[in-house]
Design an enzyme around this catalytic site. Structure first.
Site, mmCIF file in Angstrom:
data_model
loop_
_atom_site.group_PDB
_atom_site.id
_atom_site.type_symbol
_atom_site.label_atom_id
_atom_site.label_comp_id
_atom_site.label_asym_id
_atom_site.label_seq_id
_atom_site.Cartn_x
_atom_site.Cartn_y
_atom_site.Cartn_z
ATOM 1 C CE1 TYR A 440 36.486 37.433 39.747
ATOM 2 C CE2 TYR A 440 38.513 37.955 38.598
ATOM 3 C CZ TYR A 440 37.868 37.440 39.695
ATOM 4 O OH TYR A 440 38.605 36.942 40.737
ATOM 5 C CD GLU A 441 35.071 34.076 35.130
ATOM 6 O OE1 GLU A 441 34.350 33.677 34.198
ATOM 7 O OE2 GLU A 441 36.291 34.180 35.025
#
Length: 597
Positions: A440-441
């Protein structure tokens, strides 16, 4: 149950002895951050992490979050009270603007606090962590009115925040966003669309959740140039600041995930939800990047945090678990076997994790200081240099620290043998929780491409040249220092590998872009090794100085020097392999037609 002790002494050593934190006392926020104050803050944070957050890590993983029939989400038992303690302690507003209720300390201190909380309970720490990112975006891009309405409640922890980017059909390619924002006569917008993978999107910890949402205003240009950022709260706020009606935003489902079960990862439905524009129309991506950069640094911290807590438990187990005899003869003849810490391969494994953790912590704190300088310095050159450093190192910290952090949790699990595979020991949870940080990110392959494609050539390569200059200056200044040769020689060779890789891309990537794509991940890890090696060289110099002072810390400093030497001898030479793979180009990578896979 796993144990955890926050590395407060280690953080203080890095901040004040290695990185010279006190040199910045002339900057806003730093004047109040004396060693005594910082130590008191970190000790209190450690107590909260060890006593309140850690005991809920395993139970939160087992219970998970539950979506009720009405769309509300219940967090695991104990989370609500623990979050209340976190908020009431002022931890969310530790580095926030005092004008809105924050304490105004440097963000560097908040980074250290974030590490402790994430080691103790990553899923729970994500709720305030995401709020901090939303606060940063509103501070830089929100109107005075939006700041007045939302910041005091978010900084106090009464309300939390989220970031809503991803949609079912698009992840990294945000230009494909379909969520619509229809302008209203009163200046508000109506948001309609679906967002997925929204961490902390719905929960019972606070009475309101402030969603930052990327959407496309009707008639906006296609692609990323037509994206705007909006505030869409879960509950609308009345003129007098009290909470009013429920907004048209709801949790449609909870994702059933590999790890971080205690954090609610939601499908969020916006059905004409009332929203307010943040910043300029069609400039939402630049505003959201403020939050994303903060989040990416936070995710890098999560990689270190899981590596640290896994290491602590693996090291304790290795000193206690009896199995076999040392190759050089029994070390504890009175017992039926020696503890496995005597075995060289166990030592190699633990030293690898330990050497990474200490350098990674230094890299995070060093970069956090640079980010603080970029925010508050009155010297434009210092601000630009700090911003350059943050931009260049953010993808390295996010990508390398989470890749290696995950690998380290697996190594730590291996120390337990079969017990590491059994849930009650807690090691398999660290592995599962750490895995998401690579995704994620911005997945780590995307981080590598961002580094190569955007950060490296930005402003004519000014940031990477500044990095080389800083490393070269250190090498020159310490060339004659007794005891430093074993740290400087490997660093110099690794630095040359990094420069050669950079030059190779300059010569070979423009005409054939696949060369950049094929070598991006290797370059990111090569850069990471050099950055970590640079941190170890700085740590070693400080350790030699403190050892020479004879102030009773010789044993600790000897441990630093030995760990640094291990990194230089066993890990830094990997830069040559990365350079060889980069220099091989893309031909072998791209040779097969898609049908052959």
């Amino acid at each position: 149950m796993p144990t955890y002790k926050a590395p407060v002494d280690e953080t203080l050593f890095l901040l004040f002895d290695v990185l010279g934190f006190e040199r910045y006392a002339n900057l806003p926020g730093f004047a109040d951050a004396t060693r005594e104050t910082v130590e008191a803050v970190l000790l209190e944070s450690a107590k909260l992490s060890e006593k309140t957050l850690l005991p809920l890590n395993r139970t939160g993983d087992v219970e998970g979050c539950v979506r009720e029939a009405d769309g509300s989400v219940t967090t695991p038992k104990g989370f609500k009270e623990a979050y209340r303690q976190f908020a009431e302690g002022g931890w969310i507003g530790l580095s926030a603007d005092p004008d809105y209720g924050g304490q105004g300390l440097p963000h560097t201190i908040a980074s250290a606090v974030n590490e402790y909380a994430s080691s103790a309970n990553m899923a729970l720490a994500m709720y305030p962590g995401l709020t901090a990112g939303a606060i940063a975006a509103l501070v830089l891009h929100g109107s005075d009115e939006l700041k007045r309405i939302y910041l005091p409640h978010m900084i106090s922890g009464a309300w939390t925040g989220t970031m809503n980017l991803t949609e079912p059909h698009c992840g990294t390619d945000l230009g494909l966003i379909r969520t619509k924002a229809a302008p209203q006569p009163d200046g508000t917008y109506r948001i309609t669309g679906t967002k997925i993978f929204i961490s902390a999107g719905e929960h019972d910890l606070t009475e309101n959740i402030v969603h930052l949402v990327l959407a496309r205003i009707d008639g906006a240009p296609e692609g990323t140039r037509g994206i705007s950022l909006f505030v869409a709260p879960k509950v609308l706020v009345n003129e007098d600041g009290s909470l009013g009606e429920r907004n048209a935003v709801s949790c449609g489902a909870l994702e059933h995930k590999m790890g971080i079960h205690g954090n609610a990862t939601c499908v969020m439905n916006y059905d004409g939800a009332t929203a307010w524009l943040v910043g300029e129309a069609n400039r939402g991506l630049s505003a959201m990047f403020t939050m994303m950069n903060e989040a990416r640094l936070g995710v890098g911290i999560q990689g270190l945090a899981q590596s640290e807590v896994a290491y602590q438990n693996a090291a304790a187990y290795a000193k206690d678990r009896l199995q076999g005899r040392a190759l050089t003869g029994a070390k504890d003849a009175a017992r039926p076997a020696d503890p496995i810490i005597v075995h060289p391969d166990v030592r190699r494994t633990l030293m690898s994790i330990k050497a990474f953790n200490e350098a990674a912590r230094a890299l995070i704190l060093w970069t956090s200081i640079k980010a603080d300088v970029a925010l508050v310095s009155e010297d434009e050159k210092e601000r630009v240099a700090g911003d350059d450093h943050m931009g260049l190192l953010t993808p390295v910290i996010k990508g390398v620290l989470t890749d290696v952090g995950f690998d380290n949790t697996v190594k730590a699990q291996q120390m337990f043998g079969g017990h590491g595979y059994v849930a009650e020991w807690g090691m398999e949870q660290f592995v599962r929780d750490a895995r998401i940080a690579m995704i994620y990110e911005g997945a780590n392959g995307v981080q590598a491409m961002d580094l190569i494609g955007r950060k490296l050539p930005r402003d004519g390569g000014r940031a990477i040249m500044a990095f080389f200059k800083e490393v070269d200056g250190f090498l020159a200044e310490n060339a004659a220092v007794e005891g430093m040769a074993i740290y400087l020689a490997p660093l110099k060779k690794a630095r040359e590998d990094l420069q050669n890789a950079t030059m190779w891309f300059m010569a070979n990537a423009m005409a054939k872009p696949d060369n950049a794509g094929a070598g991006a991940t290797d370059f990111m890890h090569l850069f990471g090794l050099v950055a970590l090696g640079f941190m170890w060289a700085k740590i070693a110099k400080t350790a030699l100085e403190k050892k020479a002072e004879g102030d009773g810390v010789a044993e600790k400093m000897d441990a630093k020097l030995a760990t640094g030497r291990f990194f230089m001898e066993r890990h830094l030479p990997e830069t040559s392999a990365h350079l060889a793979r980069i220099s091989a180009g893309a031909d072998a990578v791209m040779a097969l037609p898609a049908e052959a896979f």
